[in-house]
Scaffold this active site. Structure first.
Site, PDB file in Angstrom:
ATOM      1  N   ASP A 166      40.660  44.317  41.124  1.00 21.61           N
ATOM      2  CA  ASP A 166      40.011  43.999  42.365  1.00 21.61           C
ATOM      3  C   ASP A 166      38.928  44.845  42.459  1.00 21.61           C
ATOM      4  O   ASP A 166      38.015  44.497  43.167  1.00 21.61           O
ATOM      5  CB  ASP A 166      40.767  44.864  43.926  1.00 21.61           C
ATOM      6  CG  ASP A 166      42.257  43.474  44.366  1.00 21.61           C
ATOM      7  OD1 ASP A 166      41.695  42.734  43.081  1.00 21.61           O
ATOM      8  OD2 ASP A 166      42.884  43.638  44.154  1.00 21.61           O
ATOM      9  N   ASP A 207      35.915  42.720  47.779  1.00 21.43           N
ATOM     10  CA  ASP A 207      36.833  41.938  47.472  1.00 21.43           C
ATOM     11  C   ASP A 207      38.078  41.849  48.217  1.00 21.43           C
ATOM     12  O   ASP A 207      38.990  42.638  48.359  1.00 21.43           O
ATOM     13  CB  ASP A 207      37.498  42.751  46.031  1.00 21.43           C
ATOM     14  CG  ASP A 207      38.288  41.308  44.803  1.00 21.43           C
ATOM     15  OD1 ASP A 207      38.068  40.384  44.688  1.00 21.43           O
ATOM     16  OD2 ASP A 207      39.543  41.556  44.839  1.00 21.43           O
ATOM     17  N   GLU A 210      33.103  36.722  48.198  1.00 26.22           N
ATOM     18  CA  GLU A 210      34.088  35.548  47.612  1.00 26.22           C
ATOM     19  C   GLU A 210      33.936  34.536  48.451  1.00 26.22           C
ATOM     20  O   GLU A 210      34.202  34.707  49.909  1.00 26.22           O
ATOM     21  CB  GLU A 210      34.837  35.816  46.509  1.00 26.22           C
ATOM     22  CG  GLU A 210      34.532  35.718  45.368  1.00 26.22           C
ATOM     23  CD  GLU A 210      36.310  36.247  44.785  1.00 26.22           C
ATOM     24  OE1 GLU A 210      36.253  35.485  43.950  1.00 26.22           O
ATOM     25  OE2 GLU A 210      37.157  36.340  45.557  1.00 26.22           O
TER      26      GLU A 210
END
Ligand SMILES: [Zn+2]
Length: 459
Positions: free
Chosen positions: A390, A216, A308
């Site tokens: 996170d 992340d 992501e």
């Protein structure tokens, strides 16, 4: 596995060498601007003729936008346009004409809608003051000297390197690399030479075959891993950024150039602008260094890396500086992970853009409807889990990879989860941030979009 890779080294040029490189960069600009003016004149002429009702077959002949055609036109005109042309390498003019040919192609494709990304404008004239000087050599004597501290470029001769080129030299000597082109360029007040190299890489197997890591990318930390590790931003980055802001303020207090009143900048302004430029380069270098160290470590230790997918183009329009920088870094992390995982026999998985990695509980899978950006801790109402925001997101990303293994006929498999095919299709091109030369010089094909495997959460 053959890859196209860049090797970039800082140069220590003498004053005479710097003048010679600048002359070549100037020649590139002259050719570019001349060809652009010619094209525009012909386009205007045809437009005017059409408005008078001249039939299409009688219009002034249009000029071809291809590089060979531009080169032919230039060679026919160079005696009158640039009688000094024998003083510089013909590669200099080629640099400018190639940039124009690519700019025109990008504009045409963007207008037709066949080009991804932001709309591309029509090529503009290159100004001496605003263009980064660069020249690219694709033929002739391009080599690294046996002492590894000098390179030879056509016309420019033997140039001293600021750092050893041993990594490239080793590959060249072993016959696993071939130099395709060399670009001399000034970045942040310092000259660099970047070699575009075709490298033959041996197939590697990952160190730990089953290990999965979710990444992340954040603002406060460079990245938070699903292993619980917080990867910090590089040391000195904060102080370098503070200095950047201070120098920016100092510059704004000095008398800068003004185009409306054609005011010349003061000497103090010029010096302050140079200082600011160097500070920018330093921040960029620190960030680049941190990103490379992180992505190399991840790609070497974990065969499956999950990140992501974010709408990077859309996010770059965001005006908030911190977010902007983080997102720029994110795009770069993803690009580096794509090629580095493939070099190491691993794979990069990208979570679907709408996958709620932050809002999902990594413990029980409950999904929150709302999670404000300032909420740094994730508290699950369903199972009572309290975890760093996170870290929670990175755990969810890592869990996605496990689903992609087990989902036999789910959406993942349907999208073609065949790893081999994907890895081969991946464009693993190495490019440094801040030197986005793809659209600026040279004939090497521009960087393709990485074809990361897209994952959706299996239902
Ligand atoms: Zn929960």
């Amino acid at each position: 596995m053959k890859t196209i890779q860049a090797y970039r080294f800082a140069l220590d040029l003498t004053a005479a060498q710097e003048r010679a490189v600048l002359a070549h960069a100037g020649a590139a600009r002259v050719a570019h601007n001349w060809a652009l003016a010619r094209l525009k004149a012909v386009m205007d002429q045809r437009r005017a003729e059409r408005s008078y009702g001249v039939p299409d077959e009688l219009l002034t002949l249009s000029l071809s936008w291809s590089l060979p055609a531009l080169r032919k036109a230039w060679n026919a005109a160079k005696d009158t346009v640039a009688p000094w042309w024998p003083e510089v390498s013909k590669e200099a003019f080629n640099t400018g004409l190639d940039a124009l040919a690519r700019g025109l192609k990008n504009w045409a494709e963007s207008r037709k809608g066949t080009r991804a990304g932001r709309p591309v404008g029509f090529p503009r004239f290159k100004s001496r003051h605003r263009t980064t000087p660069s020249v690219r050599f694709t033929t002739g004597a391009i080599r690294v000297e046996p002492d590894r501290m000098h390179v030879v470029l056509p016309r420019l001769g033997r140039l001293k390197l600021h750092e050893s080129a041993r990594k490239l030299a080793r590959r060249l000597e072993a016959g696993t690399a071939r130099i395709m082109s060399a670009t001399a360029r000034r970045d942040g007040g310092r000259w660099h030479v970047a070699f575009t190299v075709e490298v033959e890489r041996s197939e590697r197997l990952p160190a730990r075959p089953c290990s999965v890591v979710g990444v992340d990318v954040g603002i406060k930390h460079l990245a938070v891993l699903s292993t619980g590790e917080l990867v910090d931003n590089p040391r000195h980055l904060t102080s370098a950024q503070q200095r950047l802001r201070a120098l920016g303020r100092a510059l704004s207090r000095k008398t800068g150039p003004d185009r409306r009143t054609s005011r010349r900048p003061s000497k103090r302004w010029e010096r302050a602008a140079a200082r600011l430029g160097r500070a920018h380069a330093r921040v960029a270098n620190l960030r680049r260094d941190g990103l490379h160290k992180l992505t190399t470590r991840l790609a070497v230790t974990h065969p499956t890396v999950v990140v992501e997918d974010l709408n990077v183009t859309g996010m770059l329009a965001n005006r908030r500086l911190a977010r902007h920088i983080a997102d720029a870094g994110f795009a770069e992390i993803r690009r580096q992970l794509a090629y580095k995982t493939s070099w190491n026999g691993g794979r990069l998985l990208t979570a679907d853009r709408w996958y709620p990695s932050s809002k999902t509980c990594s413990g029980c899978g409950a999904v929150k409807t709302k999670l404000a950006l300032h909420e740094r801790t994730y508290e699950c109402q369903a199972c009572g889990l309290v975890i760093d925001r996170d870290h929670n997101a990175s755990l969810n990303l890592a869990a996605l990879a496990a689903e992609s293994y087990t989902a036999g006929s789910g959406p993942v498999a349907a999208r073609g989860a065949d790893q081999k095919t994907r890895v081969r299709g991946q464009v693993a091109m190495k490019r440094e941030p801040g030197t986005a030369s793809a659209g600026q010089t040279g004939t090497v094909p521009p960087q393709g979009r990485t074809t990361d495997q897209a994952l959706t959460k299996a239902h």
